[in-house]
Every structure is written in structure tokens, then in C-alpha cells.
Design a protein around this motif. Structure first.
Motif, PDB file in Angstrom:
ATOM      1  N   LEU A  50       7.392   0.431  -7.009  1.00  0.00           N
ATOM      2  CA  LEU A  50       8.538   1.342  -6.868  1.00  0.00           C
ATOM      3  C   LEU A  50       9.324   1.445  -8.176  1.00  0.00           C
ATOM      4  CD1 LEU A  50       9.861   0.338  -3.321  1.00  0.00           C
ATOM      5  CD2 LEU A  50       8.549   2.360  -3.960  1.00  0.00           C
ATOM      6  N   LEU A  51       9.413   0.346  -8.917  1.00  0.00           N
ATOM      7  CA  LEU A  51      10.106   0.371 -10.206  1.00  0.00           C
ATOM      8  C   LEU A  51       9.379   1.267 -11.199  1.00  0.00           C
ATOM      9  CD1 LEU A  51      12.377  -0.706 -12.020  1.00  0.00           C
ATOM     10  CD2 LEU A  51      10.880  -2.646 -12.603  1.00  0.00           C
ATOM     11  N   VAL A  52       8.052   1.154 -11.225  1.00  0.00           N
ATOM     12  CA  VAL A  52       7.261   2.019 -12.107  1.00  0.00           C
ATOM     13  C   VAL A  52       7.482   3.485 -11.732  1.00  0.00           C
ATOM     14  CG1 VAL A  52       4.916   2.695 -12.744  1.00  0.00           C
ATOM     15  CG2 VAL A  52       5.510   0.282 -12.616  1.00  0.00           C
ATOM     16  N   SER A  53       7.511   3.782 -10.439  1.00  0.00           N
ATOM     17  CA  SER A  53       7.729   5.154  -9.985  1.00  0.00           C
ATOM     18  C   SER A  53       9.080   5.679 -10.470  1.00  0.00           C
ATOM     19  CB  SER A  53       7.673   5.222  -8.460  1.00  0.00           C
ATOM     20  OG  SER A  53       6.430   4.743  -7.980  1.00  0.00           O
ATOM     21  N   ALA A  54      10.108   4.842 -10.331  1.00  0.00           N
ATOM     22  CA  ALA A  54      11.448   5.263 -10.759  1.00  0.00           C
ATOM     23  C   ALA A  54      11.499   5.481 -12.264  1.00  0.00           C
ATOM     24  CB  ALA A  54      12.474   4.210 -10.342  1.00  0.00           C
ATOM     25  N   VAL A  55      10.878   4.593 -13.025  1.00  0.00           N
ATOM     26  CA  VAL A  55      10.865   4.718 -14.488  1.00  0.00           C
ATOM     27  C   VAL A  55      10.157   6.005 -14.906  1.00  0.00           C
ATOM     28  CG1 VAL A  55       9.947   3.713 -16.619  1.00  0.00           C
ATOM     29  CG2 VAL A  55      11.073   2.251 -14.936  1.00  0.00           C
ATOM     30  N   VAL A  56       9.033   6.319 -14.243  1.00  0.00           N
ATOM     31  CA  VAL A  56       8.281   7.534 -14.576  1.00  0.00           C
ATOM     32  C   VAL A  56       9.123   8.775 -14.320  1.00  0.00           C
ATOM     33  CG1 VAL A  56       6.322   8.961 -13.876  1.00  0.00           C
ATOM     34  CG2 VAL A  56       6.003   6.520 -14.247  1.00  0.00           C
ATOM     35  N   ILE A  57       9.805   8.816 -13.189  1.00  0.00           N
ATOM     36  CA  ILE A  57      10.641   9.986 -12.877  1.00  0.00           C
ATOM     37  C   ILE A  57      11.760  10.152 -13.902  1.00  0.00           C
ATOM     38  CG2 ILE A  57      12.285  10.927 -11.209  1.00  0.00           C
ATOM     39  CD1 ILE A  57      10.603   9.785  -8.991  1.00  0.00           C
ATOM     40  N   VAL A  58      12.440   9.046 -14.236  1.00  0.00           N
ATOM     41  CA  VAL A  58      13.523   9.098 -15.212  1.00  0.00           C
ATOM     42  C   VAL A  58      12.998   9.545 -16.572  1.00  0.00           C
ATOM     43  CG1 VAL A  58      15.214   7.725 -16.473  1.00  0.00           C
ATOM     44  CG2 VAL A  58      14.946   7.388 -14.013  1.00  0.00           C
ATOM     45  N   TYR A 112       0.819  -1.207   0.000  1.00  0.00           N
ATOM     46  CA  TYR A 112       0.000   0.000   0.000  1.00  0.00           C
ATOM     47  C   TYR A 112       0.857   1.263   0.000  1.00  0.00           C
ATOM     48  CZ  TYR A 112      -4.754  -1.739   0.350  1.00  0.00           C
ATOM     49  OH  TYR A 112      -5.971  -2.303   0.056  1.00  0.00           O
ATOM     50  N   PHE A 113       1.945   1.246   0.743  1.00  0.00           N
ATOM     51  CA  PHE A 113       2.836   2.407   0.736  1.00  0.00           C
ATOM     52  C   PHE A 113       3.395   2.641  -0.667  1.00  0.00           C
ATOM     53  CE2 PHE A 113       7.217   3.931   0.747  1.00  0.00           C
ATOM     54  CZ  PHE A 113       7.061   5.168   1.333  1.00  0.00           C
ATOM     55  N   SER A 114       3.870   1.587  -1.311  1.00  0.00           N
ATOM     56  CA  SER A 114       4.455   1.730  -2.650  1.00  0.00           C
ATOM     57  C   SER A 114       3.404   2.146  -3.669  1.00  0.00           C
ATOM     58  CB  SER A 114       5.112   0.408  -3.066  1.00  0.00           C
ATOM     59  OG  SER A 114       6.125   0.040  -2.164  1.00  0.00           O
ATOM     60  N   LEU A 115       2.179   1.619  -3.530  1.00  0.00           N
ATOM     61  CA  LEU A 115       1.099   1.990  -4.445  1.00  0.00           C
ATOM     62  C   LEU A 115       0.749   3.467  -4.307  1.00  0.00           C
ATOM     63  CD1 LEU A 115      -1.153   1.246  -6.467  1.00  0.00           C
ATOM     64  CD2 LEU A 115      -2.564   0.613  -4.497  1.00  0.00           C
ATOM     65  N   MET A 116       0.631   3.940  -3.067  1.00  0.00           N
ATOM     66  CA  MET A 116       0.304   5.353  -2.849  1.00  0.00           C
ATOM     67  C   MET A 116       1.431   6.262  -3.317  1.00  0.00           C
ATOM     68  SD  MET A 116      -1.485   5.100   0.897  1.00  0.00           S
ATOM     69  CE  MET A 116      -2.939   4.076   1.137  1.00  0.00           C
ATOM     70  N   LEU A 117       2.660   5.833  -3.085  1.00  0.00           N
ATOM     71  CA  LEU A 117       3.796   6.618  -3.561  1.00  0.00           C
ATOM     72  C   LEU A 117       3.793   6.699  -5.084  1.00  0.00           C
ATOM     73  CD1 LEU A 117       6.403   8.105  -2.712  1.00  0.00           C
ATOM     74  CD2 LEU A 117       7.612   5.935  -2.985  1.00  0.00           C
ATOM     75  N   MET A 118       3.484   5.578  -5.747  1.00  0.00           N
ATOM     76  CA  MET A 118       3.413   5.577  -7.203  1.00  0.00           C
ATOM     77  C   MET A 118       2.314   6.500  -7.703  1.00  0.00           C
ATOM     78  SD  MET A 118       2.724   2.379  -9.818  1.00  0.00           S
ATOM     79  CE  MET A 118       0.972   2.343  -9.451  1.00  0.00           C
ATOM     80  N   ALA A 119       1.147   6.486  -7.031  1.00  0.00           N
ATOM     81  CA  ALA A 119       0.048   7.363  -7.437  1.00  0.00           C
ATOM     82  C   ALA A 119       0.444   8.831  -7.324  1.00  0.00           C
ATOM     83  CB  ALA A 119      -1.189   7.077  -6.578  1.00  0.00           C
ATOM     84  N   LEU A 147      -3.696  11.396   0.833  1.00  0.00           N
ATOM     85  CA  LEU A 147      -2.914  10.170   1.000  1.00  0.00           C
ATOM     86  C   LEU A 147      -1.826  10.286   2.067  1.00  0.00           C
ATOM     87  CD1 LEU A 147      -2.408   9.046  -2.720  1.00  0.00           C
ATOM     88  CD2 LEU A 147      -4.131   8.282  -1.086  1.00  0.00           C
ATOM     89  N   GLY A 148      -1.481  11.527   2.470  1.00  0.00           N
ATOM     90  CA  GLY A 148      -0.390  11.719   3.417  1.00  0.00           C
ATOM     91  C   GLY A 148      -0.510  10.899   4.689  1.00  0.00           C
ATOM     92  N   PRO A 149      -1.623  11.018   5.414  1.00  0.00           N
ATOM     93  CA  PRO A 149      -1.753  10.228   6.646  1.00  0.00           C
ATOM     94  C   PRO A 149      -1.705   8.718   6.392  1.00  0.00           C
ATOM     95  CG  PRO A 149      -3.358  12.010   6.603  1.00  0.00           C
ATOM     96  CD  PRO A 149      -2.738  11.957   5.247  1.00  0.00           C
ATOM     97  N   MET A 150      -2.333   8.255   5.301  1.00  0.00           N
ATOM     98  CA  MET A 150      -2.309   6.820   5.000  1.00  0.00           C
ATOM     99  C   MET A 150      -0.917   6.378   4.566  1.00  0.00           C
ATOM    100  SD  MET A 150      -5.968   6.179   3.086  1.00  0.00           S
ATOM    101  CE  MET A 150      -5.835   7.516   1.906  1.00  0.00           C
ATOM    102  N   LEU A 151      -0.214   7.256   3.859  1.00  0.00           N
ATOM    103  CA  LEU A 151       1.153   6.962   3.433  1.00  0.00           C
ATOM    104  C   LEU A 151       2.050   6.776   4.654  1.00  0.00           C
ATOM    105  CD1 LEU A 151       2.581   6.933   0.551  1.00  0.00           C
ATOM    106  CD2 LEU A 151       3.451   9.178   1.165  1.00  0.00           C
ATOM    107  N   GLU A 152       1.925   7.711   5.604  1.00  0.00           N
ATOM    108  CA  GLU A 152       2.725   7.625   6.824  1.00  0.00           C
ATOM    109  C   GLU A 152       2.370   6.378   7.633  1.00  0.00           C
ATOM    110  OE1 GLU A 152       3.624  10.291  10.816  1.00  0.00           O
ATOM    111  OE2 GLU A 152       1.598  10.105  10.017  1.00  0.00           O
ATOM    112  N   GLU A 153       1.067   6.106   7.753  1.00  0.00           N
ATOM    113  CA  GLU A 153       0.632   4.959   8.545  1.00  0.00           C
ATOM    114  C   GLU A 153       1.172   3.651   7.988  1.00  0.00           C
ATOM    115  OE1 GLU A 153      -3.538   2.681   9.790  1.00  0.00           O
ATOM    116  OE2 GLU A 153      -3.594   4.627   8.791  1.00  0.00           O
ATOM    117  N   ASN A 154       1.079   3.476   6.677  1.00  0.00           N
ATOM    118  CA  ASN A 154       1.561   2.233   6.077  1.00  0.00           C
ATOM    119  C   ASN A 154       3.079   2.128   6.107  1.00  0.00           C
ATOM    120  OD1 ASN A 154      -0.752   0.554   4.845  1.00  0.00           O
ATOM    121  ND2 ASN A 154      -1.286   2.635   4.247  1.00  0.00           N
ATOM    122  N   PHE A 155       3.775   3.260   5.980  1.00  0.00           N
ATOM    123  CA  PHE A 155       5.232   3.234   6.079  1.00  0.00           C
ATOM    124  C   PHE A 155       5.671   2.801   7.480  1.00  0.00           C
ATOM    125  CE2 PHE A 155       9.207   5.378   7.215  1.00  0.00           C
ATOM    126  CZ  PHE A 155      10.053   4.867   6.237  1.00  0.00           C
TER     127      PHE A 155
END
Length: 501
Positions: free
Chosen positions: A474-482, A147-154, A442-450
Motif C-alpha cells: 500500500l505504501l508503494v501504491s501511495a508513493v507511485v500516485i504521489v 493479496y488484496f494490497s498486491l493486486m491493488l498495487m499492480a 483482477l476485479g473478482p479476485m480483488l473483491e474476494e480477497n477484500f
């Protein structure tokens, strides 16, 4: 329970007298406010959110959904009649819709927009019913790292796909996360970012942020550019499109629906990009591309279908994963949380009446749009002549009453004013609001899951990459940023967004 059994349950909920009334009121209010230029679904939902506080969860979400696609349809009316879109996703409709109005074909344009929206909405609702349950079953396998990685990707996807640089988008998302973390830490009880203000101990209410950041900021912006609008069509006649119009439109509607359904699911893409993509695709496949911009009916049908399909399918990640795909969906997510319901995969098992009742109400709402709006075109036309400076005092008063009613607190009203100024400043700096709103939600949920993931792994950060699903996000997130910092891709993204806006 199978699909037909679930839909039977949903229609039983949606056809109750109270929920039919809520759907009718939502569609009517949404269209009424959405017709006003510059006031789209985002501002409309922010303004009317307090109306749902005292309603049951099913009625509240059905009414908000009606407001959502009612406002989306209302935006096309101003685009066609006044060449001034009621919302950003109706910008493309102006190109050919307004030309059709000047040629005396406003009735056909409005009817095609209504039919295209209805067909796309129905198909989008079917997609929710078909793909919602399997996505939910997949999401039930998620733990805290996933869930943390999914929210970070979103957040990263949303920050990357908006106008401007990736760093600007990520900065807005992080700012939203910081505002979302204001208040008491649920684990330690410590107060964070409150600056010794007692009213901030419980955090900032979502409705306060929504009405200030969108409604108040939009009012300030519209007052800056207020002008008398020229309406070419005072009386719309011949609402029935010709057989030739229907023949040219049906393919465009279906193709636009497919494009809109795809973009609606993606975080950060949403209705504006989907309507622009549908228009450009239709122009490329057309046998008469030179007609586009001169009153081509396909130029109205495709973006309107894409607009409505994206509005419907955006509910899939919002309801099943708890991940809003746009700022408007973030408002819907906030409304769920105000009702005390945690969005996510459990929503189908814990609240089946709400989930399936909402889906069934979408069919009813799209039918009401067609039945209600075409006969009321004359009323909408007259409304367009009202100067905005006469409307904003009433909007401000209603907004302040709604904000005050949340906690009977003047602090909330002052905070809304502060967020209004902040939203206006961001608007002038061309900072998109979507990453901020998603970060706030998503901030509070991101923190909670982390924190939960780190607790379960005894402080080992490798837990986020040891699981294949989490590592994939996390890989998708990195690819998008690059990809987005690559000059050629960044230029293409900015060009596409500039043309769609």
C-alpha cells in the motif's frame, strides 16, 4: 525436487509429440499473424484463444506461449522490411532496421533480430527457472490482506505507467473491475449489473472481452488507415550477418536482455518501454551515436533482445503471483482460468507439469523461431503486399465462430461487437487498454480477497496496514500516485511514452 530435476520434468513434458506439435503450431501461427502490420501479440492471442479451449492445460499454455513470442518476432519483420511495426514494441526496430534494409542489409538485420531474440529468450527462460521458485515460496506466506494490497498495487502501477493522466488510467482500471463483477455474487447469489439480461447471469466471458476489445477494435482502426505498403526488399539474400555485425551486436544483445528482463517483471512497463529504454541506453554508451538512425546494427539488436527478454520474464509475476504485468499477460492469465487453473503460488506444487513444461517449451519455441523464420522471409515479404481489406473478413468470421463456440450463444457475439465499439472509442480517446484488462481479470479476485480479509478481521480495515507486507504494498501504491501527479515526473513519463510509441 531440485532445479535440474524440475527442468528434467519440464523437458519430458515439452518433448512429448503432442506438446512439440502445439509449440510448432503456436510459433508458426503467431509469426504468420504477427507479421501483419498492426496485429501484435495482444490481438493474435485474442484471435487464436478459442483454438486452445479443447486442449489439455499444458498443451494450451505451450501453444499460447508460442503464439506470444512468435507474434513478437513477426513484428520485427515488418518493422525491418516495410518500416511499419507489427506491434508497438517493434517501433524502435524501425529506426535502424528499415535503414539497413534500404542499404541492402535486410538479411543481416533480420538475422541479428533472430539471434538477439533467441539469446534474450534463453536468458529470460533461465531467470524464470531461477527466480520462480523463491518468489513462489514468498507468495505462499500471503494471506487475503497481502493479496488484496498486491493486486491493488499492480492496478495502480499499470494505471500510472500508461499514456495520459493517472486519473484516466485509474478510471480505466475501475471500469474493468466493474465489468469483471458482472453476474452473480458468489456469496449472496444476487445478480449485479446484468440489466435483466439472462445471458449475463454467469458474467462476461473473458474471451468475448479479449476478441471484442482488441481484435474487433483493431480491425476497425486498421481499416481506417489501410494503404498499400511499399516493400523495399523482394528477395532477401545473405542472411548471415558479418563478423563486424556480430561483434557490434553481442554487447547490445546482452545489455538489452538485462533491461528487458527488468522491465518485463514490472506491471504496466512491458515490452514497448523496455525496447525504447534499451535503444536509448545503447545510443548513450555507443562510441558512434551518430550512426543510430542511419542503419546501426546495435539499434536492431538491443531493442529486439529487450523485447524478447521482457516477453519471457513477464511470465514470472503472472504464473507465481497471479498478477499479470501487461495486457498480453492478462490474456494468458485468462487462458489459465478458462482451463480451470487458478494462477498463483500453488501452481508450482499443484501443476508442476504445466509450470516446468511451459518453461522448457520456451527454449524449444525460441529455437524454432530461428529455424523456421529465416527460411520463410520470402513468404512473409509476399504476405506484406496483401491489402488489409482482403484479410479482415476472414478474421471477423473466424473470431465470431470462436466466440459462438464458447457457449453456443449469440449473446456472446453481440457482446463482442459491443466491446469492439467500446475498444475503438477508447482507442480514439487515447485510453490505454492495459488497465481495463487487468481490472477485468483482477476485479473478482480483488473483491474476494477484500471481503475475506474484512471477514477474518471482523470488519477492521486496519488489517491491511497491520501486516508489514500488506502495508508495504500500500505504501508503494501511495508513493507511485504521489510521484505521478508531480508535474515534473508526469512530464518525463509522458515524454518517454510518446517517444516509445
Amino acid at each position: 525436487m531440485d532445479l535440474f530435476g524440475n527442468l528434467s520434468l519440464g523437458f519430458g513434458v515439452a518433448f512429448s509429440f503432442d506438446n512439440l506439435l502445439f509449440c510448432f503450431v503456436g510459433v508458426t501461427l503467431g509469426t504468420f499473424i504477427g507479421v501483419l502490420p498492426g496485429v501484435g501479440p495482444l490481438v493474435t492471442i485474442a484471435l487464436l484463444l478459442p483454438l486452445t479451449f479443447s486442449l489439455p492445460p499444458e498443451g494450451a499454455m505451450i501453444m499460447l506461449a508460442g503464439i506470444y513470442y512468435g507474434a513478437a518476432y513477426g513484428g520485427s519483420t515488418t518493422a525491418i522490411l516495410v518500416n511499419l511495426p507489427g506491434e508497438s514494441s517493434s517501433v524502435v526496430t524501425c529506426i535502424d532496421g528499415y535503414q539497413m534494409a534500404r542499404q541492402g542489409r535486410a538479411g543481416s538485420a533480420l538475422a541479428i533480430a533472430a539471434v538477439g531474440s533467441f539469446i534474450a529468450g534463453c536468458i529470460g527462460t533461465i531467470l524464470i527457472a531461477l527466480f520462480g521458485p523463491p518468489i513462489t515460496r514468498l507468495a505462499l506466506q500471503f494471506g487475503a490482506p497481502e493479496y488484496f494490497s498486491l493486486m491493488l498495487m499492480a492496478l495502480i502501477l499499470t494505471a500510472s505507467l500508461v499514456r495520459g493522466s493517472v486519473l484516466q488510467g485509474i478510471g480505466m482500471a475501475l471500469l474493468g473491475v466493474m465489468f469483471g463483477l458482472i453476474g452473480m455474487d458468489v456469496n449472496s447469489g444476487a445478480l449485479r449489473y446484468t440489466f435483466n439480461i439472462t445471458g449475463l447471469a454467469d458474467g462476461v466471458e473473458f474471451a468475448v472481452v479479449a476478441m471484442g476489445f482488441f481484435a474487433f477494435a483493431e480491425i476497425i482502426s486498421n481499416l481506417e488507415h489501410d494503404r498499400q505498403r511499399e516493400v523495399f526488399v523482394n528477395k532477401v539474400s545473405s542472411l548471415m550477418p558479418t563478423r563486424e555485425d556480430m561483434r557490434r551486436s553481442i554487447g547490445a544483445i546482452l545489455r538489452g536482455t538485462g533491461i528487458g528482463a527488468f522491465f518485463g517483471i514490472l506491471p504496466g512497463a512491458g515490452q514497448t518501454i523496455s525496447s525504447f529504454a534499451a535503444y536509448m541506453f545503447e545510443k548513450k554508451v555507443s562510441r558512434r551515436p551518430e550512426a543510430f538512425g542511419q542503419g546501426a546494427v546495435e539499434g536492431v539488436a538491443a531493442p529486439e533482445a529487450a523485447n524478447n527478454a521482457a516477453a519471457q520474464t513477464a511470465f514470472i509475476p503472472t504464473l507465481t503471483l497471479g498478477i499479470p504485468g501487461s495486457a498480453t499477460m492478462a490474456l494468458m492469465l485468462g487462458a489459465l482460468m478458462i482451463q480451470g487453473i487458478a494462477p498463483g503460488p500453488q501452481i508450482m506444487t499443484d501443476h508442476p507439469r504445466l509450470f516446468w513444461g511451459l518453461i522448457a517449451s520456451m527454449w524449444i519455441g525460441n529455437a524454432l523461431l530461428v529455424v523456421l523464420n529465416l527460411p520463410l522471409i520470402g513468404l512473409w515479404t509476399r504476405m506484406l503486399k496483401i491489402p488489409y481489406r482482403w484479410l479482415y473478413p476472414g478474421i471477423l468470421v473466424l473470431s465470431c465462430i470462436g466466440i459462438f463456440s464458447i457457449n453456443n450463444s449469440t449473446t456472446d457475439v453481440l457482446l463482442a461487437a459491443l466491446f469492439g465499439v467500446l475498444g475503438y472509442v477508447f482507442m480514439k480517446l487515447s485510453c490505454e487498454p492495459a488497465p481495463f484488462v487487468l481490472g477485468f481479470i483482477l476485479g473478482p479476485m480483488l473483491e474476494e480477497n477484500f471481503r475475506r480479509a474484512m471477514l477474518l478481521s471482523r470488519g477492521d480495515p486496519g488489517t491491511f496496514i497491520s501486516n508489514p507486507i500488506s502495508a508495504g504494498f500500500l505504501l508503494v501504491s501511495a508513493v507511485v500516485i504521489v510521484a505521478m501527479i508531480t508535474p515534473s515526473i508526469r512530464r518525463k513519463k509522458d515524454l518517454a511514452i510518446d517517444e516509445s510509441a
